[in-house]
Design a protein around this motif. Structure first.
Motif, PDB file in Angstrom:
ATOM      1  N   VAL A   1       0.846  -1.197   0.000  1.00 14.79           N
ATOM      2  CA  VAL A   1       0.000   0.000   0.000  1.00 14.79           C
ATOM      3  C   VAL A   1       0.875   1.238   0.000  1.00 14.79           C
ATOM      4  O   VAL A   1       1.993   1.233   0.518  1.00 14.79           O
TER       5      VAL A   1
ATOM      6  N   THR B   1       0.701   5.398   0.988  1.00 15.38           N
ATOM      7  CA  THR B   1      -0.096   6.220   1.886  1.00 15.38           C
ATOM      8  C   THR B   1       0.592   7.569   2.113  1.00 15.38           C
ATOM      9  O   THR B   1       1.790   7.694   1.896  1.00 15.38           O
TER      10      THR B   1
ATOM     11  N   GLU C   1      -1.224   4.401   8.929  1.00 14.42           N
ATOM     12  CA  GLU C   1      -1.490   3.150   8.194  1.00 14.42           C
ATOM     13  C   GLU C   1      -1.120   1.929   9.045  1.00 14.42           C
ATOM     14  O   GLU C   1      -1.872   0.948   9.072  1.00 14.42           O
TER      15      GLU C   1
ATOM     16  N   LEU D   1       3.036  -7.304   4.648  1.00 16.09           N
ATOM     17  CA  LEU D   1       2.598  -6.060   4.013  1.00 16.09           C
ATOM     18  C   LEU D   1       3.764  -5.086   3.894  1.00 16.09           C
ATOM     19  O   LEU D   1       4.576  -4.969   4.821  1.00 16.09           O
TER      20      LEU D   1
ATOM     21  N   ILE E   1       4.311  -1.048   3.468  1.00 15.85           N
ATOM     22  CA  ILE E   1       3.648   0.264   3.475  1.00 15.85           C
ATOM     23  C   ILE E   1       4.666   1.293   2.996  1.00 15.85           C
ATOM     24  O   ILE E   1       5.708   1.493   3.619  1.00 15.85           O
TER      25      ILE E   1
ATOM     26  N   GLU F   1       2.399   4.012  -6.914  1.00 15.68           N
ATOM     27  CA  GLU F   1       0.972   3.731  -7.132  1.00 15.68           C
ATOM     28  C   GLU F   1       0.788   2.502  -8.014  1.00 15.68           C
ATOM     29  O   GLU F   1      -0.088   1.673  -7.764  1.00 15.68           O
TER      30      GLU F   1
ATOM     31  N   SER G   1       1.126  -0.674  -6.080  1.00 15.97           N
ATOM     32  CA  SER G   1       0.212  -0.976  -4.969  1.00 15.97           C
ATOM     33  C   SER G   1      -0.900  -1.904  -5.420  1.00 15.97           C
ATOM     34  O   SER G   1      -1.374  -1.849  -6.541  1.00 15.97           O
ATOM     35  N   SER G   2      -1.281  -2.790  -4.513  1.00 12.08           N
ATOM     36  CA  SER G   2      -2.231  -3.826  -4.917  1.00 12.08           C
ATOM     37  C   SER G   2      -3.654  -3.411  -4.562  1.00 12.08           C
ATOM     38  O   SER G   2      -3.870  -2.478  -3.836  1.00 12.08           O
TER      39      SER G   2
END
Ligand code: TXA
Ligand code: MG
Length: 318
Positions: free
Chosen positions: A230, A232, A238, A294, A296, A314, A317-318
């Motif tokens: 992700v 952010t 997050e 994960l 981040i 971007e 990111s999944s």
């Protein structure tokens, strides 16, 4: 076995025999083949598992070679070539029939650049043909910026990696096309927009021009790690959503150590977007190998190459 060394003679002999060779460039490693041989180019698509509708960039040694591949070259293209070649700028131009259809995926344009890496320039100067080369990663994977990345992707399936060390720029070339003598941006990349605009004036955007699509290879999800990812604006808020997970955090600058995070990596020690770009893919590849639950990533400040890095985050990111 995939051999890695910096012997351009080995690379040359393989390419003359229509085999594939991974080549270093200033942006990322390329998976190269004789651009004039359909049989050789097809091996690129097969090894990468790349869809045939996604065209390849052709790498040349000199501006003189450009005229063998392209026609109707606008004056603006020559100005950009003079300013940025060898370098991380790709130009989309009307193709000549000599360029095989499989290279351009049936498009009437061909993408061309002179890469800025001494080994690859020396190699191109010794070859009787230009090199078609996409980034040397399987389709949808992160682009490689070190020879060992290429080896990990294609070990045993590729004969030779020409070792030119770590890539200096670390992000793919910027792609510029032309529409009624105006310059159009197809892909953000290592060549900075503000520098290009000094020559072209304000760039048009390919995605906002209804006649044009973005470069066909710029799928939304691209450059993707296998680990859930992700991006952010604030990694601290997050991580609170993912308590108990094995998390890796990626930031622009070094941040305070946090015990809740399994691993923390940053892209620049020097508050430099250039340094961050150089490190981006290698850091993503390292994080992806750590068996995290994960990753981040925090957005960079939205300016210059920071913008381009954000674009790649971007797409990852999944
Ligand atoms: O820095 C780079 O550009 C690296 C190094 C190896 O030169 N190459 C690279 O290639 O990034 P690749 O294949 O990963 O990305 C090339 C992009 C794709 O998005 C493709 O769709 C676009 O260029 N492209 C190539 N030829 C095109 C054409 N005729 N029209 C529109 N887009 C084109
Ligand atoms: Mg690529």
């Amino acid at each position: 076995m995939t051999q890695i060394s910096s012997d351009i003679e080995i690379a040359k002999q393989l390419l003359l025999a229509n085999e594939l060779v991974a080549i270093p460039t200033e942006t990322v490693y390329g998976l190269a083949a004789n651009a004039f041989s359909e049989a050789a180019v097809k091996k690129i698509f097969a090894l990468k598992n790349r869809p045939s509708f996604n065209p390849l960039i052709v790498h040349i040694a000199s501006v003189a070679d450009l005229e063998k591949l392209a026609t109707n070259i606008p004056p603006l293209a020559y100005k950009l070539a003079a300013a940025f070649w060898p370098g991380p700028l790709t130009l989309l131009l009307k193709k000549k029939p000599i360029v095989p259809e499989c290279v351009t995926a049936g498009n009437t344009t061909v993408a061309v650049r002179i890469p800025n890496h001494p080994l690859t320039l020396a190699l191109l100067n010794q070859l009787p043909f230009p090199l078609a080369a996409p980034s040397a990663n399987p389709f949808m994977s992160i682009s490689p910026t070190k020879p060992e990345h290429v080896k990990n992707y294609f070990d045993g399936k590729l004969k030779y990696i020409l070792d030119g060390g770590a890539c200096h720029d670390g992000i793919e070339s910027t792609i510029i096309g032309f529409s009624s003598n105006k310059a159009v941006l197809y892909r953000e990349g290592s060549c900075e927009i503000w520098e290009i605009e000094k020559i072209t004036g304000k760039l048009l955007s390919a995605s906002s021009d209804s006649d044009k699509l973005e470069a066909p290879g710029m799928m939304k999800k691209h450059y993707a790690p296998k680990t859930p990812f992700v991006v952010t604006i604030n990694y601290r808020s997050e991580i609170k959503k993912h308590i108990g997970k094995k998390i890796g955090v990626l930031t622009f600058l070094e941040v305070e150590k946090d015990e809740a995070i399994f691993t923390q990596k940053h892209l620049s020690n020097d508050n430099s977007f250039k340094e961050a770009a150089t490190n981006l893919y290698a850091t993503l590849i390292d994080l992806d190998a750590m068996h995290l639950d994960l990753i981040i990533a925090e957005y960079m400040p939205n300016q210059g190459l920071g913008n381009t890095i954000n674009d790649r985050l971007e797409r990852a990111s999944s």
